[in-house]
Structures are given as structure tokens and as C-alpha cells.
Motif scaffolding. Structure first.
Motif, PDB file in Angstrom:
ATOM      1  N   PRO A 129       4.845  -5.961  -6.744  1.00  0.00           N
ATOM      2  CA  PRO A 129       4.630  -5.897  -4.985  1.00  0.00           C
ATOM      3  C   PRO A 129       5.101  -4.736  -3.963  1.00  0.00           C
ATOM      4  N   VAL A 130       5.324  -3.256  -5.210  1.00  0.00           N
ATOM      5  CA  VAL A 130       5.456  -2.027  -4.447  1.00  0.00           C
ATOM      6  C   VAL A 130       3.621  -1.676  -4.160  1.00  0.00           C
ATOM      7  N   SER A 131       3.006  -1.532  -5.142  1.00  0.00           N
ATOM      8  CA  SER A 131       1.744  -1.278  -4.996  1.00  0.00           C
ATOM      9  C   SER A 131       1.120  -2.138  -3.933  1.00  0.00           C
ATOM     10  N   PHE A 132       1.548  -3.746  -4.079  1.00  0.00           N
ATOM     11  CA  PHE A 132       0.553  -3.792  -3.142  1.00  0.00           C
ATOM     12  C   PHE A 132       0.491  -3.695  -1.316  1.00  0.00           C
ATOM     13  N   ALA A 133       2.293  -3.418  -1.344  1.00  0.00           N
ATOM     14  CA  ALA A 133       2.217  -3.023  -0.236  1.00  0.00           C
ATOM     15  C   ALA A 133       1.426  -1.794  -0.123  1.00  0.00           C
ATOM     16  N   PHE A 134       1.328  -1.141  -0.661  1.00  0.00           N
ATOM     17  CA  PHE A 134       1.058   0.129   0.068  1.00  0.00           C
ATOM     18  C   PHE A 134      -0.902  -0.116  -0.029  1.00  0.00           C
ATOM     19  N   LEU A 135      -1.504  -1.138  -0.927  1.00  0.00           N
ATOM     20  CA  LEU A 135      -2.981  -1.794  -0.498  1.00  0.00           C
ATOM     21  C   LEU A 135      -2.950  -2.424   0.709  1.00  0.00           C
ATOM     22  N   GLU A 136      -1.747  -1.920   1.568  1.00  0.00           N
ATOM     23  CA  GLU A 136      -2.622  -2.909   2.570  1.00  0.00           C
ATOM     24  C   GLU A 136      -2.407  -1.443   3.851  1.00  0.00           C
ATOM     25  N   ALA A 137      -1.575  -0.796   3.624  1.00  0.00           N
ATOM     26  CA  ALA A 137      -1.558   0.398   4.779  1.00  0.00           C
ATOM     27  C   ALA A 137      -3.123   1.659   4.290  1.00  0.00           C
ATOM     28  N   ALA A 138      -3.188   1.581   2.811  1.00  0.00           N
ATOM     29  CA  ALA A 138      -4.923   1.486   2.088  1.00  0.00           C
ATOM     30  C   ALA A 138      -5.866   1.670   3.105  1.00  0.00           C
ATOM     31  N   PHE A 139      -5.402  -0.201   2.634  1.00  0.00           N
ATOM     32  CA  PHE A 139      -7.500  -0.990   3.197  1.00  0.00           C
ATOM     33  C   PHE A 139      -7.148  -0.465   4.918  1.00  0.00           C
ATOM     34  N   LEU A 140      -5.983  -0.728   5.940  1.00  0.00           N
ATOM     35  CA  LEU A 140      -6.007  -0.356   6.794  1.00  0.00           C
ATOM     36  C   LEU A 140      -6.474   0.839   7.366  1.00  0.00           C
ATOM     37  N   ALA A 141      -6.152   1.890   7.093  1.00  0.00           N
ATOM     38  CA  ALA A 141      -6.214   3.307   6.988  1.00  0.00           C
ATOM     39  C   ALA A 141      -7.588   3.646   6.765  1.00  0.00           C
ATOM     40  N   VAL A 142      -8.918   2.779   6.276  1.00  0.00           N
ATOM     41  CA  VAL A 142     -10.020   3.034   6.023  1.00  0.00           C
ATOM     42  C   VAL A 142     -10.457   2.231   7.109  1.00  0.00           C
ATOM     43  N   GLY A 143     -10.430   1.696   7.371  1.00  0.00           N
ATOM     44  CA  GLY A 143     -10.749   0.473   8.398  1.00  0.00           C
ATOM     45  C   GLY A 143     -10.509   1.362   9.733  1.00  0.00           C
ATOM     46  N   THR A 193     -12.071  -4.859   7.821  1.00  0.00           N
ATOM     47  CA  THR A 193     -13.367  -4.995   8.970  1.00  0.00           C
ATOM     48  C   THR A 193     -12.881  -5.534  10.803  1.00  0.00           C
ATOM     49  N   LEU A 194     -11.860  -5.937  10.567  1.00  0.00           N
ATOM     50  CA  LEU A 194     -10.647  -6.452  11.721  1.00  0.00           C
ATOM     51  C   LEU A 194     -10.213  -4.748  12.365  1.00  0.00           C
ATOM     52  N   ALA A 195      -9.601  -3.699  11.496  1.00  0.00           N
ATOM     53  CA  ALA A 195      -9.236  -2.851  12.153  1.00  0.00           C
ATOM     54  C   ALA A 195     -10.525  -1.700  12.393  1.00  0.00           C
ATOM     55  N   ARG A 196     -11.673  -2.141  12.038  1.00  0.00           N
ATOM     56  CA  ARG A 196     -12.349  -1.306  12.253  1.00  0.00           C
ATOM     57  C   ARG A 196     -13.022  -1.278  14.092  1.00  0.00           C
ATOM     58  N   GLY A 197     -12.615  -2.635  13.791  1.00  0.00           N
ATOM     59  CA  GLY A 197     -12.902  -3.212  15.618  1.00  0.00           C
ATOM     60  C   GLY A 197     -11.612  -3.178  16.851  1.00  0.00           C
ATOM     61  N   CYS A 198     -10.916  -2.922  16.222  1.00  0.00           N
ATOM     62  CA  CYS A 198      -9.716  -2.670  16.802  1.00  0.00           C
ATOM     63  C   CYS A 198      -7.801  -2.491  15.338  1.00  0.00           C
ATOM     64  N   PRO A 199      -7.575  -1.250  15.775  1.00  0.00           N
ATOM     65  CA  PRO A 199      -6.698  -0.736  14.764  1.00  0.00           C
ATOM     66  C   PRO A 199      -5.395  -1.573  15.567  1.00  0.00           C
ATOM     67  N   SER A 200      -5.081  -1.792  16.324  1.00  0.00           N
ATOM     68  CA  SER A 200      -3.393  -2.705  16.327  1.00  0.00           C
ATOM     69  C   SER A 200      -3.755  -4.065  15.807  1.00  0.00           C
ATOM     70  N   THR A 201      -4.760  -4.753  16.235  1.00  0.00           N
ATOM     71  CA  THR A 201      -4.896  -6.139  16.165  1.00  0.00           C
ATOM     72  C   THR A 201      -4.879  -5.825  15.040  1.00  0.00           C
ATOM     73  N   GLY A 202      -5.890  -4.955  13.421  1.00  0.00           N
ATOM     74  CA  GLY A 202      -5.659  -4.845  12.628  1.00  0.00           C
ATOM     75  C   GLY A 202      -4.540  -5.257  11.611  1.00  0.00           C
ATOM     76  N   TRP A 203      -4.016  -4.569  11.784  1.00  0.00           N
ATOM     77  CA  TRP A 203      -3.193  -3.808  11.960  1.00  0.00           C
ATOM     78  C   TRP A 203      -1.668  -5.423  11.299  1.00  0.00           C
ATOM     79  N   MET A 204      -1.598  -6.159  12.792  1.00  0.00           N
ATOM     80  CA  MET A 204      -0.645  -7.043  13.136  1.00  0.00           C
ATOM     81  C   MET A 204      -1.404  -7.844  11.879  1.00  0.00           C
ATOM     82  N   TYR A 205      -2.154  -8.263  12.404  1.00  0.00           N
ATOM     83  CA  TYR A 205      -3.431  -9.292  11.934  1.00  0.00           C
ATOM     84  C   TYR A 205      -2.335  -8.940  10.444  1.00  0.00           C
ATOM     85  N   CYS A 206      -3.156  -7.895   9.700  1.00  0.00           N
ATOM     86  CA  CYS A 206      -2.519  -8.037   8.683  1.00  0.00           C
ATOM     87  C   CYS A 206      -1.166  -7.934   8.168  1.00  0.00           C
ATOM     88  N   LEU A 207      -0.200  -7.535   8.715  1.00  0.00           N
ATOM     89  CA  LEU A 207       1.117  -7.431   8.226  1.00  0.00           C
ATOM     90  C   LEU A 207       1.657  -8.637   8.430  1.00  0.00           C
TER      91      LEU A 207
END
Length: 415
Positions: free
Chosen positions: A252-266, A87-101
Motif C-alpha cells: 500500500p505504501v508504494s501504491f499510494a506514491f504511484l498515484e502522485a507519480a502518474f498525476l505529476a506526469v499527466g 490522461t484526465l490530469a493532462r486535460g485538467c489537473p484538478s479533475t484528474g486529482w479528484m477522480y484518482c484519489l
């Protein structure tokens, strides 16, 4: 923010809002996200989101979503966290990325470190810990059995408001030996941030600055003699034993890739939001001059992009559910094969999200809609930069496939 209220039933600190629910934090993200759209330019100029946004996130409970309850966190499911991220990445990609990671690594920390370390690193309630996978710097043994860590780590997304850092370094080898990897966690008083972010093509506001550690003393129990990608969860984890929550026992490997996947969709959904706005407010260039929404070609392009993104959204929701189901089945269920299989699913989600923007939204939005500073132009830059991330451009397309096949066919060294 310091936690002071104590739960009389178990003696653990209470979070600021003990009755907060997953639905509440998701609703808060949905209310905040539209306000981020107009601030994208300032975020890029600053290279990270503003202090008032940080305070709003803290007040909303976003930095405690994944923190264990016994330390004043909300311990909500990772599905809740990733909905907030999308949801946050949908509003601002940079903000969503920074918050998530920054906030996401509460799960890894609560999974792998022993109780004493968790009591220390989660003592502040809010937990923001950038993490990088590239081993940098050096580590040498301290006489007390701990380590002296020194070096500079780049691409530390979430650095501006970080409370901790989780990194990898190299242990100085004995003569003739190869250096070994050491994973470690340190608090913010042991590192400093460089002003070296913002020159990239996209994600200019993701707060991915470098962190410098100058000969910091790190206790031995704040380290692990392993790379994060090699951590095995099939024999139980400190987190599962301590928190009685299978969420702290996932791969932990799959979890790290989940981060990128949700960010990409948003991020891609933000582009589609703008494309829909253009369809409602602009007309076609060639006769008959009609609203883009009434034009058969724009209808087709919109439908193509929508279908890809709807599929990506459904796929990533199913993927995180699979991750949670494996956790619930117990440590023995989360094998290396399952870990890598989920990673391949995340790869396809990212491909669909990129295709929706790159093939349909960007080329048909019109040149005025992709000039510097326009929303679709920014999303294209941000997704392009996401595509260049080593974990996505390299690991997802090479290592992930190989390691899945090795694990499936019982070949040795599948991590």
C-alpha cells in the motif's frame, strides 16, 4: 448506479458493459480529456468537477475500473487505471486529482477488508472513497463490540461524489497509555461534507473538502488496528484469497506514491501541450522575428522539457509494471524493502515532471502565458501545490529514504 444483471455462471452481478476492455476505457478517457481543458476555470470556481462530468465518468466505467468482478466491477489492472488518471490530469489537473484519489482506494479496500465488509461497500458498483492518512477525531468502544467514531478529517480528495470514506482515528487510551491508531471505512450516510476547499494556491478544484463524522457506529470488522502505511502484505491478504487476483495483495505504501507519480506526469504533459501550442502560434521577441518553433533557443527549451517528461513517463510505466510483477510473484515477494524502493522511483518521476515545468516551460513561456487563468499558470500552481503535499514534500524526501535503508540493512522497525 445499481447493478441488476447476474452472471449465470457464478451468480455474481455483471458490470453495466460486460464486454468492456481496458483499451475501451483508455480510449474514453482520451476522448473526454480535451473537453476538460476549457472547463478548468469553472472547476476551480466550483472547487470540484461538475455533475455532468461525474455522470460521464460513471457511464464510461471509470469508477469501476478497480472494483472486483464479483461485485459488478471490471477489475482491470492498475496500469489501466493509472493511464486513465494520467490522461484526465493532462486535460485538467484538478479533475484528474479528484477522480484518482476518489476511485483509487478500491484496491486498498479490496485488499484489506473481509468478505462481509466488501460485499457491503462495493454493493453499489461505483466506488468513490477519499482516504486520508492523518489520524483525526476519536474512537470509543461500543457495547456491541464495534466503535463510535467522531471527528473531522481534512483534505478528503473526491469528497463531493464520495460513496465511502477510509480514514484513521485515535482510540481513546486507558489512563497512562498512548492512543492507538484505528483505520476504518464508513459509507456516505455516516459523514457530511464541509464547504471549505478552494483557498489553496493550486488544485483548487480537486474536491479536497473536509468530512465530518458525528458519533457514527462502525462495526468492528470495518476497522483495522493499524495505520495504512504499516499494513504488511507478505503473509497474504483477504483480497488475494477472496478474488484470486494478486493485484489485491500489493504494497500500500508504494501504491499510494504511484498515484502522485502518474498525476505529476499527466499534469506536466498538459503544460507541455500548451507550450507546443505557443511555439506554433507565437513569435520571438527579438530579431530575427520568427516562429518560436523555428527559434534555436525555444527548440532547446522544448527539447529539454520533452526529454524529462518522456523519461518520467517511461519510468512511471516501468514502476507500475514492477509493482504488478511483485504482486504476481506472490505475497513473500512484496517485502518492505521492495515497497519503499518503488516509492523512491515514484519520487524521481515527480522530480522530473516538476523540473520540466519549473525549469523550462514556465520561465520561457512568456509573462502573458502565465497570467491568472492561463493554462501554464494553472499547471504551475497545481504542481507547486502537489509539491507541498506532505506525502511528497516530507515523506518522499525523508521517511522513504530512511525506511528503505533500514529494510535493506535488516534494521528493526522498518515500517
Amino acid at each position: 448506479m445499481t447493478v441488476t444483471a447476474i452472471n449465470p455462471a457464478n451468480g455474481y452481478p455483471l458490470p453495466p458493459e460486460p464486454d468492456l476492455t481496458p483499451a475501451d476505457v483508455i480510449a474514453r478517457a482520451e476522448a473526454i480529456a480535451p473537453t476538460l481543458v476549457a472547463r478548468q476555470a469553472e472547476v476551480e470556481e466550483r472547487t470540484y468537477y461538475a455533475a455532468d462530468v461525474h455522470e460521464a465518468f460513471s457511464k464510461a466505467g471509470f469508477y469501476r475500473i478497480l472494483v472486483p468482478r464479483r461485485y459488478g466491477g471490471y477489475e482491470f489492472g492498475v496500469d489501466t487505471f493509472f493511464q486513465v488518471v494520467r490522461t484526465l490530469a493532462r486535460g485538467c489537473p484538478s479533475t484528474g486529482w479528484m477522480y484518482c484519489l476518489g476511485a483509487v482506494h478500491a484496491v486498498f479496500a479490496a485488499t484489506v477488508f473481509p468478505e462481509r465488509v466488501q460485499e457491503e461497500i462495493f454493493s453499489g458498483g461505483d466506488f468513490i472513497a477519499p482516504s486520508t492518512v492523518l489520524p483525526c477525531g476519536t474512537a470509543e468502544r461500543h457495547p456491541d463490540g464495534g466503535w463510535v467514531v467522531d471527528g473531522t478529517w481534512g483534505y478528503c480528495s473526491g469528497a463531493p461524489y464520495a460513496t465511502h470514506f477510509i480514514g484513521h482515528t485515535l482510540v481513546a487510551p486507558e489512563e497512562g497509555d498512548e492512543p492507538e491508531v484505528l483505520l476504518f471505512v464508513v459509507s456516505s450516510d455516516q459523514f457530511r461534507r464541509l464547504d471549505d476547499w478552494g483557498r489553496q494556491l493550486g488544485l483548487k478544484g480537486s474536491g479536497s473538502h473536509s468530512l465530518v463524522i458525528d458519533n457514527a457506529h462502525v462495526p468492528d470488522d470495518q476497522t483495522l488496528p493499524i495505520h495504512q502505511s504499516q499494513y504488511q502484505v507478505t503473509q497474504d491478504t483477504p483480497g488475494v484469497r477472496l478474488h484470486i487476483n494478486p493485484q489485491y495483495g500489493g504494497g500500500p505504501v508504494s501504491f499510494a506514491f504511484l498515484e502522485a507519480a502518474f498525476l505529476a506526469v499527466g499534469i506536466a504533459q498538459g503544460a507541455l501541450d500548451e507550450y507546443e501550442h505557443l511555439m506554433r502560434t507565437r513569435t520571438t521577441m527579438y530579431p530575427p522575428i520568427v516562429s518560436r518553433a523555428a527559434d534555436p533557443d525555444f527548440q532547446r527549451w522544448y527539447g529539454e522539457a520533452t526529454g524529462k517528461l518522456a523519461t518520467a513517463e517511461a519510468a512511471v510505466a516501468g514502476t507500475v509494471s514492477r509493482w504488478q510483477d511483485l504482486c504476481a510473484e506472490g505475497p513473500q515477494a512484496f517485502t518492505a524493502e521492495q515497497d519503499w524502493r518503488i516509492a523512491t522511483m515514484c519520487r524521481e518521476v515527480i522530480r522530473l515532471s516538476w523540473a520540466a515545468v519549473e525549469q523550462h516551460v514556465f520561465p520561457t513561456a512568456g509573462s502573458s502565458a502565465v497570467t491568472r487563468g492561463q493554462r501554464i499558470e494553472r499547471v504551475w500552481r497545481d504542481l507547486s501545490t502537489l509539491q507541498s503535499h506532505a506525502g511528497i514534500a516530507v515523506a518522499m524526501n525523508t521517511m522513504v529514504n530512511r525506511e528503505l535503508a533500514k529494510a535493506r540493512f535488516g534494521l528493526e522497525d522498518h515500517h
